[in-house]
Design an enzyme around this catalytic site. Structure first.
Site, PDB file in Angstrom:
ATOM      1  N   HIS A  80       8.161  -4.472  75.886  1.00 37.21           N
ATOM      2  CA  HIS A  80       7.962  -4.855  74.240  1.00 37.21           C
ATOM      3  C   HIS A  80       8.011  -6.133  74.099  1.00 37.21           C
ATOM      4  O   HIS A  80       7.477  -6.731  73.194  1.00 37.21           O
ATOM      5  CB  HIS A  80       9.234  -3.976  73.711  1.00 37.21           C
ATOM      6  CG  HIS A  80       8.829  -3.340  72.527  1.00 37.21           C
ATOM      7  ND1 HIS A  80       7.650  -3.091  71.830  1.00 37.21           N
ATOM      8  CD2 HIS A  80       9.860  -3.062  71.405  1.00 37.21           C
ATOM      9  CE1 HIS A  80       7.721  -2.557  70.693  1.00 37.21           C
ATOM     10  NE2 HIS A  80       8.992  -2.517  70.322  1.00 37.21           N
ATOM     11  N   PHE A 132      15.519  -8.699  66.021  1.00 37.29           N
ATOM     12  CA  PHE A 132      15.168  -7.987  66.681  1.00 37.29           C
ATOM     13  C   PHE A 132      13.638  -7.474  66.268  1.00 37.29           C
ATOM     14  O   PHE A 132      13.052  -7.849  65.308  1.00 37.29           O
ATOM     15  CB  PHE A 132      15.938  -6.438  66.503  1.00 37.29           C
ATOM     16  CG  PHE A 132      16.914  -6.896  67.575  1.00 37.29           C
ATOM     17  CD1 PHE A 132      16.923  -6.232  68.858  1.00 37.29           C
ATOM     18  CD2 PHE A 132      18.465  -7.294  67.047  1.00 37.29           C
ATOM     19  CE1 PHE A 132      17.985  -6.563  69.882  1.00 37.29           C
ATOM     20  CE2 PHE A 132      19.404  -7.545  67.865  1.00 37.29           C
ATOM     21  CZ  PHE A 132      19.121  -7.132  69.161  1.00 37.29           C
ATOM     22  N   ASN A 174       6.549  -1.367  65.334  1.00 35.80           N
ATOM     23  CA  ASN A 174       7.566  -1.746  64.340  1.00 35.80           C
ATOM     24  C   ASN A 174       7.384  -3.412  63.899  1.00 35.80           C
ATOM     25  O   ASN A 174       7.945  -3.779  62.833  1.00 35.80           O
ATOM     26  CB  ASN A 174       9.025  -1.260  64.555  1.00 35.80           C
ATOM     27  CG  ASN A 174       9.311   0.208  64.650  1.00 35.80           C
ATOM     28  OD1 ASN A 174       8.722   0.592  63.975  1.00 35.80           O
ATOM     29  ND2 ASN A 174       9.963   0.589  65.277  1.00 35.80           N
TER      30      ASN A 174
END
Length: 197
Positions: free
Chosen positions: A23, A69, A117
Site C-alpha cells: 500500500h 492514514f 481509499n
C-alpha cells in the site's frame, strides 16, 4: 499538458510497520524522486505529512507524503494545495494499483477512485474534483475482494518486490520526461515498459 505539475504526492500509511507494505508504493516513488533530485523530506505538521522541494528540468516541484492514514490522505493534500494555491490539475498522486500487475506503472489524468481509499478521500476533500493526475503503480490482485485488505497491508514476496522496484525506477525516469511538458511522450515511455523477473 496545459497545467504544469506543481505537487507530487505519494500515498501510504505512516509508521515502520507499514513502510514496506504494498500500500506504500506511492510513498516509495516520492522518496525515490527526492533521492534522485537531491531533495530531502521532512515532517511538516502544518500539512500533516513529509514535505520537500526539488527541481526537475528547471521546474520547481513540491513533494508530499501524507503521514495521516491512507483513508485520510485528502486532509494532507488539501492543506498543502490550498496554502500554495495549487489546482487539482497541477497535482500528481502516486498510488498502489491492484488492477495492474507488479512491474507495470501507468500515468493517467482524472477518473474514479477504483475503490482506493486514499484516492477516494482526496477526491472528496477536493470537493469531488477528480481531475488530478495519477501514477498507478501495479502491485497485482490477490484474487478476491475479501483478500484485498490483507494483501495491500503485507510485504510483497522478493521476486514481486523486484518487479515493483523496477517499475518504480522507470516511473522516476519517465517523470523527467513529464517535466519537459510532454505527457504523451512520458506516457508512451512508461506504458511500453514491463519489468520481467
Amino acid at each position: 499538458m496545459t497545467q504544469p505539475i506543481q505537487l507530487i504526492v505519494g500515498l501510504g500509511n505512516p509508521g515502520p510497520e507499514y513502510a514496506n507494505t504494498r500500500h506504500n508504493a506511492g510513498a516509495w516513488y516520492v522518496a525515490s524522486l527526492a533521492e534522485r533530485y537531491n531533495g530531502s523530506l521532512r515532517e511538516d505538521p502544518k500539512y500533516f505529512g513529509l514535505t520537500g522541494r526539488i527541481q526537475i528540468n528547471g521546474q520547481d516541484v513540491r513533494l508530499l507524503i501524507p503521514t495521516t492514514f491512507m483513508n485520510l490522505s485528502g486532509k494532507s493534500v488539501v492543506a498543502l494545495a490550498k496554502f500554495f494555491q495549487i489546482p487539482p490539475e497541477s497535482i500528481l498522486v502516486a498510488h498502489d494499483e491492484l488492477d495492474l500487475p507488479p512491474g507495470v506503472a501507468k500515468f493517467k489524468q482524472g477518473g474514479g477512485h477504483g475503490g482506493h481509499n486514499g484516492l477516494k478521500d482526496i477526491i472528496n476533500k477536493l470537493g469531488n474534483n477528480n481531475q488530478f493526475h495519477r501514477l498507478r503503480l501495479g502491485i497485482g490482485h490477490p484474487g478476491t475482494k475479501e483478500q484485498v485488505v490483507g494483501f495491500v497491508l503485507t510485504k510483497a514476496p522478493k521476486a514481486e518486490q523486484q518487479l515493483i522496484d523496477d517499475a518504480l525506477d522507470e516511473a522516476v525516469r519517465a517523470t523527467d520526461i513529464l517535466f519537459t511538458n510532454d505527457m504523451t511522450k512520458a506516457m508512451n515511455r512508461l506504458h511500453s515498459f514491463k519489468a520481467t523477473a
